[in-house]
Motif scaffolding. Sequence first.
Motif, PDB file in Angstrom:
ATOM      1  N   ASN A  38      21.492 -74.086  -2.619  1.00 23.23           N
ATOM      2  CA  ASN A  38      22.679 -74.585  -1.931  1.00 23.23           C
ATOM      3  C   ASN A  38      23.806 -74.915  -2.904  1.00 23.23           C
ATOM      4  O   ASN A  38      24.983 -74.621  -2.638  1.00 23.23           O
ATOM      5  CB  ASN A  38      22.331 -75.815  -1.103  1.00 23.23           C
ATOM      6  N   LEU A  39      23.473 -75.525  -4.033  1.00 25.64           N
ATOM      7  CA  LEU A  39      24.503 -75.918  -4.991  1.00 25.64           C
ATOM      8  C   LEU A  39      25.038 -74.717  -5.771  1.00 25.64           C
ATOM      9  O   LEU A  39      26.229 -74.670  -6.115  1.00 25.64           O
ATOM     10  CB  LEU A  39      23.951 -76.983  -5.946  1.00 25.64           C
ATOM     11  N   ALA A  40      24.178 -73.741  -6.037  1.00 24.09           N
ATOM     12  CA  ALA A  40      24.655 -72.507  -6.675  1.00 24.09           C
ATOM     13  C   ALA A  40      25.654 -71.814  -5.756  1.00 24.09           C
ATOM     14  O   ALA A  40      26.664 -71.259  -6.210  1.00 24.09           O
ATOM     15  CB  ALA A  40      23.487 -71.586  -6.989  1.00 24.09           C
ATOM     16  N   LEU A  41      25.378 -71.876  -4.458  1.00 26.61           N
ATOM     17  CA  LEU A  41      26.271 -71.265  -3.476  1.00 26.61           C
ATOM     18  C   LEU A  41      27.641 -71.916  -3.500  1.00 26.61           C
ATOM     19  O   LEU A  41      28.672 -71.227  -3.502  1.00 26.61           O
ATOM     20  CB  LEU A  41      25.652 -71.398  -2.081  1.00 26.61           C
ATOM     21  N   VAL A  42      27.694 -73.250  -3.535  1.00 27.97           N
ATOM     22  CA  VAL A  42      28.996 -73.930  -3.493  1.00 27.97           C
ATOM     23  C   VAL A  42      29.790 -73.679  -4.775  1.00 27.97           C
ATOM     24  O   VAL A  42      31.018 -73.585  -4.746  1.00 27.97           O
ATOM     25  CB  VAL A  42      28.823 -75.437  -3.229  1.00 27.97           C
TER      26      VAL A  42
END
Length: 282
Positions: free
Chosen positions: A50-54
């Motif tokens: 999720n954080l890599a996506l943001v």
Amino acid sequence: MLSELSELELLSLMHSTLPIVLLALFWSWESWAAFKPVVKKTRYQHAFHNLALVILNSLFLGLLFGASVEVTSQWSLDHNWGLLNRLPLGMTGKMILAIILLDAWTFCWHWMNHRIPLFWRFHRMHHSDPYMDVSTATRFHWGELIFSTLFRLLLIPLLGLQAWHIIVYGMLVFLSTQFHHANISIGRVDRFFRWFFVSPDMHKIHHSQIPEETNSNYSTVFSIWDRLAGTFRMRTDLKNIHFGLSEFEQPQWQTLIGMWKTPFIGKSHLKNKKGDTKTTST
């Protein structure tokens, strides 16, 4: 150094750092008092995706839109366009009205994302998260963010919004969304809190796999919009809620590639555990 920054630059700096501070705060809260227990390995892997996506989304949108919001708001101010530029209100009054109008629009945009099939295709990636926690607040498809930014650029001259209105409201959104997506509960206080603001218990229902619950509780900061629209819903057995979308429960949809592909997958490729095609509500 801070004294040399303009007010807008200082707000922009706060806008950039606040999500990181809040993420650390709510991640710690989840670690100490999780509402629903999770396996540590699963939790870290889930947060990483999720954080890599943001991070990738932020880089992409920064390149795509750059300073478009600031330029558009300055143009509106220079040409006296928009509601707020024409109302005889002071700075504080315009700020309060801007926050109310932006939150009302965000409610409408969220409702549209559930009701318009094209928008739902992109928004369903956010709902496909089976492990709802603070990192879920950052999980949005770049396609949805492009649509959202384009609509906001149209909204700026219509309402006469200034860049600092959007930055301040953005910080409220960061605070609210990370709070109500976090794997936490505020107990009995929640029933009073949600009369005014979106609470963790209220938003958990929105991430339920039950269509009637998924299509409820659309508000972002102020909960009044759901009450006015008749889309407010609550239930008592919150720990029994099954988060996510049944079509996307397989691990392949929780990777970066899987999340990016989510909007472009047709019904024939969406199989439930029994192998039957199953679609979500729109």
